[in-house]
Write a protein that holds these residues in place. Sequence first.
Motif, PDB file in Angstrom:
ATOM      1  N   ALA A  46     -48.682 -71.188 -24.078  1.00 44.97           N
ATOM      2  CA  ALA A  46     -48.428 -70.397 -25.287  1.00 44.97           C
ATOM      3  C   ALA A  46     -47.507 -71.165 -26.226  1.00 44.97           C
ATOM      4  CB  ALA A  46     -47.803 -69.045 -24.929  1.00 44.97           C
ATOM      5  N   ASP A  47     -47.730 -70.975 -27.515  1.00 45.66           N
ATOM      6  CA  ASP A  47     -46.837 -71.498 -28.546  1.00 45.66           C
ATOM      7  C   ASP A  47     -45.724 -70.473 -28.720  1.00 45.66           C
ATOM      8  OD1 ASP A  47     -45.547 -71.998 -30.995  1.00 45.66           O
ATOM      9  OD2 ASP A  47     -47.343 -72.900 -31.875  1.00 45.66           O
ATOM     10  N   GLU A  48     -44.564 -70.737 -28.167  1.00 48.82           N
ATOM     11  CA  GLU A  48     -43.503 -69.738 -28.105  1.00 48.82           C
ATOM     12  C   GLU A  48     -43.039 -69.267 -29.474  1.00 48.82           C
ATOM     13  OE1 GLU A  48     -40.275 -70.581 -25.497  1.00 48.82           O
ATOM     14  OE2 GLU A  48     -41.556 -71.409 -23.917  1.00 48.82           O
ATOM     15  N   GLU A  49     -42.853 -70.196 -30.421  1.00 53.07           N
ATOM     16  CA  GLU A  49     -42.355 -69.817 -31.736  1.00 53.07           C
ATOM     17  C   GLU A  49     -43.375 -68.960 -32.483  1.00 53.07           C
ATOM     18  OE1 GLU A  49     -39.886 -72.805 -30.139  1.00 53.07           O
ATOM     19  OE2 GLU A  49     -42.054 -72.866 -30.449  1.00 53.07           O
ATOM     20  N   HIS A  50     -44.643 -69.335 -32.403  1.00 53.43           N
ATOM     21  CA  HIS A  50     -45.690 -68.551 -33.064  1.00 53.43           C
ATOM     22  C   HIS A  50     -45.800 -67.169 -32.431  1.00 53.43           C
ATOM     23  CE1 HIS A  50     -49.345 -67.734 -35.278  1.00 53.43           C
ATOM     24  NE2 HIS A  50     -50.005 -67.490 -34.149  1.00 53.43           N
ATOM     25  N   LEU A  51     -45.734 -67.119 -31.106  1.00 55.41           N
ATOM     26  CA  LEU A  51     -45.800 -65.842 -30.404  1.00 55.41           C
ATOM     27  C   LEU A  51     -44.618 -64.952 -30.794  1.00 55.41           C
ATOM     28  CD1 LEU A  51     -46.819 -63.868 -28.233  1.00 55.41           C
ATOM     29  CD2 LEU A  51     -45.647 -65.279 -26.513  1.00 55.41           C
ATOM     30  N   ALA A  52     -43.420 -65.523 -30.831  1.00 56.77           N
ATOM     31  CA  ALA A  52     -42.233 -64.733 -31.179  1.00 56.77           C
ATOM     32  C   ALA A  52     -42.340 -64.156 -32.587  1.00 56.77           C
ATOM     33  CB  ALA A  52     -40.980 -65.602 -31.050  1.00 56.77           C
ATOM     34  N   MET A  53     -42.847 -64.952 -33.524  1.00 60.33           N
ATOM     35  CA  MET A  53     -42.983 -64.495 -34.903  1.00 60.33           C
ATOM     36  C   MET A  53     -43.980 -63.336 -34.990  1.00 60.33           C
ATOM     37  SD  MET A  53     -44.145 -66.715 -38.260  1.00 60.33           S
ATOM     38  CE  MET A  53     -45.782 -66.978 -37.565  1.00 60.33           C
ATOM     39  N   LYS A  54     -45.143 -63.480 -34.348  1.00 57.90           N
ATOM     40  CA  LYS A  54     -46.154 -62.421 -34.383  1.00 57.90           C
ATOM     41  C   LYS A  54     -45.648 -61.154 -33.704  1.00 57.90           C
ATOM     42  CE  LYS A  54     -50.480 -62.967 -33.838  1.00 57.90           C
ATOM     43  NZ  LYS A  54     -51.828 -63.262 -33.279  1.00 57.90           N
ATOM     44  N   ALA A  55     -44.962 -61.339 -32.588  1.00 61.35           N
ATOM     45  CA  ALA A  55     -44.489 -60.181 -31.841  1.00 61.35           C
ATOM     46  C   ALA A  55     -43.432 -59.408 -32.622  1.00 61.35           C
ATOM     47  CB  ALA A  55     -43.939 -60.633 -30.494  1.00 61.35           C
ATOM     48  N   GLN A  56     -42.511 -60.110 -33.263  1.00 61.20           N
ATOM     49  CA  GLN A  56     -41.468 -59.420 -34.028  1.00 61.20           C
ATOM     50  C   GLN A  56     -42.060 -58.677 -35.220  1.00 61.20           C
ATOM     51  OE1 GLN A  56     -38.206 -58.929 -33.249  1.00 61.20           O
ATOM     52  NE2 GLN A  56     -38.298 -57.528 -35.003  1.00 61.20           N
ATOM     53  N   ALA A  57     -43.036 -59.285 -35.872  1.00 62.28           N
ATOM     54  CA  ALA A  57     -43.693 -58.603 -36.996  1.00 62.28           C
ATOM     55  C   ALA A  57     -44.387 -57.334 -36.529  1.00 62.28           C
ATOM     56  CB  ALA A  57     -44.684 -59.549 -37.664  1.00 62.28           C
ATOM     57  N   ALA A  58     -45.059 -57.418 -35.378  1.00 63.31           N
ATOM     58  CA  ALA A  58     -45.743 -56.242 -34.845  1.00 63.31           C
ATOM     59  C   ALA A  58     -44.750 -55.166 -34.428  1.00 63.31           C
ATOM     60  CB  ALA A  58     -46.623 -56.646 -33.667  1.00 63.31           C
ATOM     61  N   ALA A  59     -43.640 -55.579 -33.838  1.00 63.43           N
ATOM     62  CA  ALA A  59     -42.623 -54.607 -33.423  1.00 63.43           C
ATOM     63  C   ALA A  59     -42.043 -53.866 -34.627  1.00 63.43           C
ATOM     64  CB  ALA A  59     -41.514 -55.321 -32.643  1.00 63.43           C
ATOM     65  N   CYS A  60     -41.780 -54.595 -35.711  1.00 63.13           N
ATOM     66  CA  CYS A  60     -41.263 -53.957 -36.928  1.00 63.13           C
ATOM     67  C   CYS A  60     -42.271 -52.958 -37.486  1.00 63.13           C
ATOM     68  CB  CYS A  60     -40.936 -55.021 -37.972  1.00 63.13           C
ATOM     69  SG  CYS A  60     -39.461 -55.997 -37.591  1.00 63.13           S
ATOM     70  N   ARG A  61     -43.542 -53.329 -37.464  1.00 69.19           N
ATOM     71  CA  ARG A  61     -44.565 -52.413 -37.975  1.00 69.19           C
ATOM     72  C   ARG A  61     -44.630 -51.129 -37.150  1.00 69.19           C
ATOM     73  NH1 ARG A  61     -48.894 -51.117 -35.972  1.00 69.19           N
ATOM     74  NH2 ARG A  61     -49.058 -52.933 -34.606  1.00 69.19           N
ATOM     75  N   VAL A  62     -44.565 -51.251 -35.808  1.00 64.33           N
ATOM     76  CA  VAL A  62     -44.624 -50.074 -34.936  1.00 64.33           C
ATOM     77  C   VAL A  62     -43.442 -49.150 -35.216  1.00 64.33           C
ATOM     78  CG1 VAL A  62     -44.471 -49.284 -32.546  1.00 64.33           C
ATOM     79  CG2 VAL A  62     -45.936 -51.223 -33.116  1.00 64.33           C
ATOM     80  N   VAL A  63     -42.241 -49.721 -35.314  1.00 66.34           N
ATOM     81  CA  VAL A  63     -41.052 -48.897 -35.532  1.00 66.34           C
ATOM     82  C   VAL A  63     -41.076 -48.262 -36.916  1.00 66.34           C
ATOM     83  CG1 VAL A  63     -38.536 -48.940 -35.710  1.00 66.34           C
ATOM     84  CG2 VAL A  63     -39.666 -50.198 -33.869  1.00 66.34           C
ATOM     85  N   GLU A  64     -41.462 -49.023 -37.936  1.00 66.27           N
ATOM     86  CA  GLU A  64     -41.508 -48.476 -39.289  1.00 66.27           C
ATOM     87  C   GLU A  64     -42.554 -47.365 -39.403  1.00 66.27           C
ATOM     88  OE1 GLU A  64     -42.088 -51.928 -41.706  1.00 66.27           O
ATOM     89  OE2 GLU A  64     -39.936 -52.384 -41.794  1.00 66.27           O
ATOM     90  N   THR A  65     -43.695 -47.539 -38.725  1.00 68.55           N
ATOM     91  CA  THR A  65     -44.714 -46.487 -38.706  1.00 68.55           C
ATOM     92  C   THR A  65     -44.163 -45.228 -38.063  1.00 68.55           C
ATOM     93  OG1 THR A  65     -46.490 -48.124 -38.585  1.00 68.55           O
ATOM     94  CG2 THR A  65     -47.027 -45.876 -37.920  1.00 68.55           C
ATOM     95  N   ALA A  66     -43.450 -45.398 -36.970  1.00 71.50           N
ATOM     96  CA  ALA A  66     -42.876 -44.246 -36.282  1.00 71.50           C
ATOM     97  C   ALA A  66     -41.875 -43.506 -37.155  1.00 71.50           C
ATOM     98  CB  ALA A  66     -42.206 -44.703 -34.987  1.00 71.50           C
ATOM     99  N   MET A  67     -41.060 -44.263 -37.892  1.00 72.52           N
ATOM    100  CA  MET A  67     -40.038 -43.639 -38.712  1.00 72.52           C
ATOM    101  C   MET A  67     -40.629 -42.827 -39.868  1.00 72.52           C
ATOM    102  SD  MET A  67     -37.336 -44.190 -37.070  1.00 72.52           S
ATOM    103  CE  MET A  67     -38.414 -44.197 -35.617  1.00 72.52           C
ATOM    104  N   LYS A  68     -41.804 -43.206 -40.302  1.00 71.64           N
ATOM    105  CA  LYS A  68     -42.464 -42.444 -41.368  1.00 71.64           C
ATOM    106  C   LYS A  68     -42.894 -41.065 -40.890  1.00 71.64           C
ATOM    107  CE  LYS A  68     -44.258 -46.511 -43.791  1.00 71.64           C
ATOM    108  NZ  LYS A  68     -45.491 -47.274 -44.158  1.00 71.64           N
ATOM    109  N   HIS A  69     -43.001 -40.922 -39.568  1.00 70.13           N
ATOM    110  CA  HIS A  69     -43.446 -39.650 -39.008  1.00 70.13           C
ATOM    111  C   HIS A  69     -42.310 -38.845 -38.397  1.00 70.13           C
ATOM    112  CE1 HIS A  69     -47.196 -41.960 -39.271  1.00 70.13           C
ATOM    113  NE2 HIS A  69     -47.812 -40.800 -39.280  1.00 70.13           N
ATOM    114  N   THR A  70     -41.066 -39.285 -38.615  1.00 65.88           N
ATOM    115  CA  THR A  70     -39.919 -38.553 -38.092  1.00 65.88           C
ATOM    116  C   THR A  70     -38.918 -38.334 -39.214  1.00 65.88           C
ATOM    117  OG1 THR A  70     -38.581 -40.481 -37.512  1.00 65.88           O
ATOM    118  CG2 THR A  70     -40.214 -39.764 -35.891  1.00 65.88           C
ATOM    119  N   LYS A  71     -37.863 -37.628 -38.886  1.00 65.67           N
ATOM    120  CA  LYS A  71     -36.818 -37.360 -39.864  1.00 65.67           C
ATOM    121  C   LYS A  71     -35.766 -38.467 -39.899  1.00 65.67           C
ATOM    122  CE  LYS A  71     -37.308 -32.338 -39.435  1.00 65.67           C
ATOM    123  NZ  LYS A  71     -36.631 -31.062 -39.088  1.00 65.67           N
TER     124      LYS A  71
END
Length: 470
Positions: free
Chosen positions: A434-459
């Motif tokens: 695995a390309d560690e730096e590329h994997l880390a970048m993709k994973a962090q972007a996906a994690a931010c999207r999941v959390v931001e999506t969740a926050m749109k559905h909560t208070k």
Amino acid sequence: MTSLLIKNCRNIITMDEKRRRFPGGSIYIEGQEIKAIGTDISFETADKVIDGRGKIVYPGLVNTHHHLYQTFTRNIPWAQDCELFDWLTTLYDIWRHLKPEDVYLSAMVGLGELLKSGCTTAADHFYVFPNGVSGELIDEEIRAAQELGIRFFPTRGSMSLGRSRGGLPPDEVVQSEDIILRDTRRVIESYHDPSRFSMVRVGVAPCSPFSVSKELLTESAALARSYGVRMHTHLAETKDEEDFCREKLGLRPLQFMEETGWTGEDVWYAHGIWFNDEEIMKMGSCGCGVAHCPSSNMKLSSGTFPIIKMLKSGVKVGLGVDGSASNDTSSMLLEAKVMNLLHKLQHGSTALSAEDCLSIATRGSSKVLGWEDDIGSLETGKAADMFMIDSTRLEFAGALFDDASLPIITGTSQVHTTIVGGKVVVAEGRLVNADEEHLAMKAQAAACRVVETAMKHTKVNYKKLRAKSN
């Protein structure tokens, strides 16, 4: 069949039954199998040779409990200072927004961290299946494991008892019993390989007494035994769980397991903190195993696992890092150090040595998974699963007096080399596949999207919390 020779090692720590060591030793491997080990071994010319000078070789660590999907919810500020039930209810609202690619990326990160900390076999408990998302999520974890080259034991988890039926999880992440059992059969038939040196074995794993029905537990046990696969669930993790079982079921957690067929040599539990002495004796006599997860237990204030009583009673005990959201890392070596320190505090300075902790994380864990014939120690005829540390590194200076205890005492989490089934998967501290730096970048972007999506559905105001955390 390719061959590999690791020669002239500083030391080989076998963790076999006699805990033998081979200073200056070598290991000869053909395919996945160790063919010879020792200081005076004879071997044919190998296809690949590794110079082991300055390196100490250990059997691969075996992780008996994880939730890889939780890698995307580490260090969440509003889930840090709470106990299990509140922690779960907070994070369920984020996990319900996971997509298949998120599951794959989170598994790549978690499994990659494990490999870099000397883990060669990992069990995972996947039980969150959000409504409207493909049910084939455990397949994404298996894909990640195959790409990275780690030996994998995924367990098809489940939750059927949502809040509308008196359970803890929201209805949006539970499934019906029919869907759960049908997909569990599919996963077993598609991936479970009981053969020697298998790279994937599958287990059946309803989540916990407070998230599944009695009917699902009973039917899951019957299904697992019809296929000859092992069974896993959370049990006796917190006092709240015990109170829940007494109030809702009129039984203690282990009594509930007995009524539903969830005891025996093919069963292992995660945590096991709140068993009483009689229950511990009963577990030892029937052959149950327990995955001990010290960091998670401390973070969530769950209690301290009675490890000495368990071991004296014959309970099989292995080590687990638990989910990344309750540990915030996936380092097996760090987990072993935490275990060593915790039980010195709890049971006394001589209760559990560093080498004992290494044994629990290798031989002990392999027995918990029912995989001891292949893994857990470095011996002729066993799988060539191992890790190597470089004793010349700065962090080991002044510490080279007991090679077996060294990685546990120092707690250094990154290893030099990890080998699974005779194949190098970590070299000089870096993932090979695995390309560690590329994997880390993709994973962090996906994690931010999941959390931001969740926050749109909560208070909860995500931007405000993110600014606060910065």
